[in-house]
Structures are given as C-alpha cells and as structure tokens.
Design an enzyme around this catalytic site. Structure first.
Site, PDB file in Angstrom:
ATOM      1  N   LYS A 125      -1.090   5.163   8.096  1.00 38.50           N
ATOM      2  CA  LYS A 125      -1.940   5.555   6.956  1.00 38.50           C
ATOM      3  C   LYS A 125      -3.197   6.196   7.512  1.00 38.50           C
ATOM      4  O   LYS A 125      -3.625   5.871   8.613  1.00 38.50           O
ATOM      5  CB  LYS A 125      -2.338   4.321   6.140  1.00 38.50           C
ATOM      6  CG  LYS A 125      -2.735   4.640   4.724  1.00 38.50           C
ATOM      7  CD  LYS A 125      -1.524   4.655   3.823  1.00 38.50           C
ATOM      8  CE  LYS A 125      -1.832   5.096   2.427  1.00 38.50           C
ATOM      9  NZ  LYS A 125      -0.697   4.811   1.536  1.00 38.50           N
ATOM     10  N   ASP A 165      -2.130  10.360  -1.058  1.00 42.15           N
ATOM     11  CA  ASP A 165      -2.421   9.030  -1.610  1.00 42.15           C
ATOM     12  C   ASP A 165      -3.586   9.283  -2.565  1.00 42.15           C
ATOM     13  O   ASP A 165      -3.823  10.434  -2.977  1.00 42.15           O
ATOM     14  CB  ASP A 165      -2.768   8.047  -0.475  1.00 42.15           C
ATOM     15  CG  ASP A 165      -2.730   6.584  -0.931  1.00 42.15           C
ATOM     16  OD1 ASP A 165      -1.630   6.019  -1.002  1.00 42.15           O
ATOM     17  OD2 ASP A 165      -3.798   6.007  -1.223  1.00 42.15           O
TER      18      ASP A 165
HETATM   19  N1  GLU Z   1       0.789   7.124  -0.326  1.00 40.54           N
HETATM   20  C1  GLU Z   1       2.119   6.821  -0.757  1.00 40.54           C
HETATM   21  C2  GLU Z   1       2.398   5.362  -0.510  1.00 40.54           C
HETATM   22  O1  GLU Z   1       1.510   4.541  -0.648  1.00 40.54           O
HETATM   23  C3  GLU Z   1       3.160   7.791  -0.201  1.00 40.54           C
HETATM   24  C4  GLU Z   1       3.228   7.910   1.277  1.00 40.54           C
HETATM   25  C5  GLU Z   1       4.174   9.010   1.763  1.00 40.54           C
HETATM   26  O2  GLU Z   1       4.790   9.683   0.969  1.00 40.54           O
HETATM   27  O3  GLU Z   1       4.246   9.151   2.993  1.00 40.54           O
HETATM   28  O4  GLU Z   1       3.496   4.956  -0.227  1.00 40.54           O
END
Ligand code: GLU
Length: 446
Positions: A125, A165
C-alpha cells in the site's frame, strides 16, 4: 507457543504511535493464533514474527507547485509488505490524515485480502498526506507527476503494482501512469485502474462495490434471505459507494442514505435511479468532498448536517468510507433499529467494539478484507489482460469477479463456521487468507 497479549505488547513496543496498524494486526493474530500454535511448521518458521514485519518501507519527499506558484511539500510512501505469493499489489491513498501507520495497516490487510482472491498477488500500500480537497486539476496533475517521478524507481509490472484508493481514482491513475511512461518508456501494467483506452479493464471502476454486493448476496442466500426489497444504507459517496449502490439497485434493495464528511443524505425514495447514481460521480468529481448539494438537486431528499449515517434505521448497513467509521455506539444504534446484516466495504470500517457488538447478537458481519476484495481482484485480472496484451469482454470480467467473490465466501464459511452454526466471517477470512501466505513463506525459506 505464541501468547496473544505478549506478542501484541512487543509489536506495540516496536511500532509506537501506529494504532491502526496495531488494531489490524491484533485482529488477524487473534484469529489465527490457535491455528499457528497447532501447526509445528508455522511455529518453527516463526511465522507470526515474520508476517507482521513489512519487507520494505519506502518514504520520499514530494515537492510540487500550487496554482499560486508556491512550493508545497508532502510525504510519499510505499509499504511493500509481503511478496510471498506474488508481486506487491495494493492501492495508493491520498488523504491529509495519511501516516506511515495508516499505510502499514492497509498494507497488512491487503496481504490477506489479496490471498483470498485466489490470484497471485502480494500485499502493499502507498500514498501521501496530500489533500486533494479543493485542489484544481492542474495542481493534482503536478502533484501526481512529482509523486511518480520518485515512486517509479521502486515499482514494476512484476515487482509492485499500485492502484487507486481513497483520493486516487481514474484521473490520478492517468496522471501517474503518464509520468511513468514518460520516464520509463514502457507500456506495461504497472498501475491498475487504468482508463479503458490505455490498458484498463472493463468493470474495474465498479468492481469493489459490485463485489461487495455479490458477497452480500451470498451471505443473505446462506441465511435463506434475499436482497430484494431490503432497506439499506451505504456510507460514503465515492467510487466504492457508487458501485455498491448501483448493484444494490440491480438486486432490488433500496438504498435510502449515503454520506460524506459533512453529514448524510436521507432519500426515502431511494438513491437508486440512474440519474441519482450518476450524480454521485459528479459530486465526487467536484473535489469538494461534500454530499449536501444532493438534497438541493433532488426534491424529497433531506441533508442531515454533521451527523453519522448509522442513526438511519435499516436492515443492511454497508460501510464504504473510512477506517473506524462505525464504532461501538453506532453499532448499538443499528442493532436497536433492527439491522440484520452488516457488510464492511471500507477497509477496517468497524472498530473492534462494533464487530463484537454485532457478533454478540449473531448478526452476520462481513469484514472488508473479504467483502471489498472485488476491487483488487479485478486489478489482478487487469494485470493478466495487460500481460497477454488483450482486453476481455465486460461479461467475462464480471463472471470471473462473481466466481472469485463466491470462492471468498466459501472460504470464510469453511474456516469460520462455529459450533453453533454462526459464521464468524472475520475469523474465516483471516484464517483462509493467512494459511496460503504462511505456507508460501515456509516453502520459500527465510
Ligand atoms: N485500494 C483497493 C483496496 O483496498 C484496491 C487495490 C488494488 O486494486 O490494487 O483493495
């Protein structure tokens, strides 16, 4: 043998001032500790000590110029948490409250969520304390460019694949992907959530919300119940809430409230018409981060300023905004008002007290890492399409998404079924997600 309190005390000592990370870790560790203590290979491999430690944390400076020609400085991060089962995968969050602790909690959750999808993706992340609220498109462009100038050194289509996100949608992914291409001269799937004409997957924008409703549908069917005619509320009004409202309408559920940081909208007629659903996107694109204008536009809808949405009576509550948005007191209100199901669509949307309250009343509670995994799952499918230089039809992606959500649901039931028949989806999701990653870590050595 691991002891929960001892292990957590040491983790807190090592990670001071990261309460969200500690909260996320405690939940997972509490769920899996019995399995770990009963499995010699996990004990011999010191698996818990190893899984709570990110493989790499990158922090960098992001300098950019605002529209008044003033230099601004923000902090950028990428937490590359665990790559045992595949390249790091997870979104980028732009929000003024982002700290390293926030991104460590999100990266940690992502490990198990990604594992649950059945696709080969590790957990990561990233993001920044940049606040997109009130910024012009040109400012967002300059920030994204500067952010990617640094981030591109650490990512790649087989190394680490960021996505969106909170605060990062199609526009931001475009600006960042443009800069990546400029510097690296590569048209690879280094980011997901791309636009439809430059490598994006169909259904990706809708995927998190759709997936959550596919999951909810399974939960209700398991309880011999149906979404049709159910009164629901969905917190938030962003991309995830939008997908959830769209699919809820498809199933015949009636969403009567959505919310923003300024308060909530109560719309007894239902937020379900195509015009209203489309307006959610307009609200989001305005960069103002408020829902109040909805009540001016649609007669009959009421704006309740400064209040949390959880006071609205409903049968199904979906969290689709922020971590810890629903606390113990909110849970009591929902329970008093007769809530039957709670589906967490935001990451760690409910506090431990709230989850405890729902579970004590045997209300089915689906945790975010299971219910919201549809987003990253379709990101994984976008990676597959990019790798084979093809684009799949919407129905093909949607069918795969549905299958993945059903598999996650089955895994939760398999690992989370209690003696009295109640499904502990939290435990189920944590154990199922954990086992695959832990086994891979054992096999890969240290
Ligand atoms: N931010 C999204 C999550 O919390 C998607 C992450 C992604 O697609 O890599 O899963």
């Amino acid at each position: 043998m691991y002891k929960l309190d001892e292990f957590m005390a040491e983790l807190e000592r090592k990670n001071p001032a990261q309460p969200e990370f500690i909260q996320a870790a405690r939940e997972v560790v509490a769920s899996v500790i019995d399995v770990v203590n009963k499995t010699p290979k996990y004990l011999n491999n010191k698996i818990l000590d190893r899984i709570v430690e990110p493989e790499r944390v990158i922090q960098f400076k992001v300098e950019w110029e605002d529209d008044k020609h003033q230099i601004q400085v923000n902090r950028g991060y990428r937490v590359q948490f665990n790559s045992a089962i595949g390249p790091y995968k997870g979104g980028l969050r732009f929000n003024k409250n982002v700290t390293l602790g926030t991104l460590k909690f999100l990266g940690f959750e992502q490990i198990f969520k990604n594992s649950l999808t059945t696709l080969p993706m590790g957990g990561g992340k990233g993001g920044s304390d940049f606040d997109p609220t009130g910024k012009s498109d040109a400012e967002i462009l300059r920030f994204c460019r500067s952010f990617m100038t640094e981030l591109q050194k650490y990512i790649g289509p087989d190394t680490d694949v960021p996505a969106g996100d909170l605060g990062v949608g199609g526009r931001e992914i475009g600006f960042m992907y443009g800069q990546y291409k400029r510097i690296r001269q590569e048209n690879t799937g280094v980011l997901t959530g791309k636009g439809q004409t430059w490598g994006g997957s169909l259904i990706r924008p809708e995927a998190t919300g759709y997936g959550a409703l596919y999951f909810a549908d399974e939960v209700l069917k398991y309880n011999k119940d149906t979404l049709k005619g159910k009164r629901a509320i969905v917190s938030g009004f962003g991309n995830v809430a939008w997908g959830a409202v769209t699919k809820a309408a498809f199933y015949g559920a009636k969403v009567v409230a959505i919310s923003g940081p300024d308060g909530y909208i109560l719309d007894e007629a239902g937020v379900s018409t195509p015009e209203k659903i489309a307006y959610m996107l307009e609200l989001r694109a305005s960069n103002k981060n408020i829902v109040a204008p909805y009540a001016e536009k649609f007669k009959g809808a009421k704006f309740v300023p400064g209040k949390k949405i959880w006071e609205v009576p409903c049968e199904i509550a979906f969290t689709a905004a922020l971590q810890n948005e629903l606390d113990g007191k909110d849970a009591e209100k929902l329970i008093k008002n007769g809530v039957k199901y709670v589906i967490e669509v935001s990451n760690m949307g409910c506090t431990p007290e709230a989850i405890e309250a729902f579970q004590a009343k045997k209300i089915p509670f689906a945790p975010g890492k299971a219910a919201n995994a549809g987003g990253v799952a379709v990101s994984g499918l976008e990676m597959s399409q990019n790798a084979e230089h093809l684009k799949w039809k919407a129905s093909e992606v949607d069918d795969k998404l549905k299958t993945i959500m059903k598999n996650i649901f089955d895994a939760c039931v398999r690992e989370g079924k209690q003696k009295n028949g109640y499904i502990d989806y939290v435990k189920g999701a944590n154990i199922a997600g954990f086992k695959k990653v832990a086994d891979a870590m054992c096999e890969l050595g240290y």
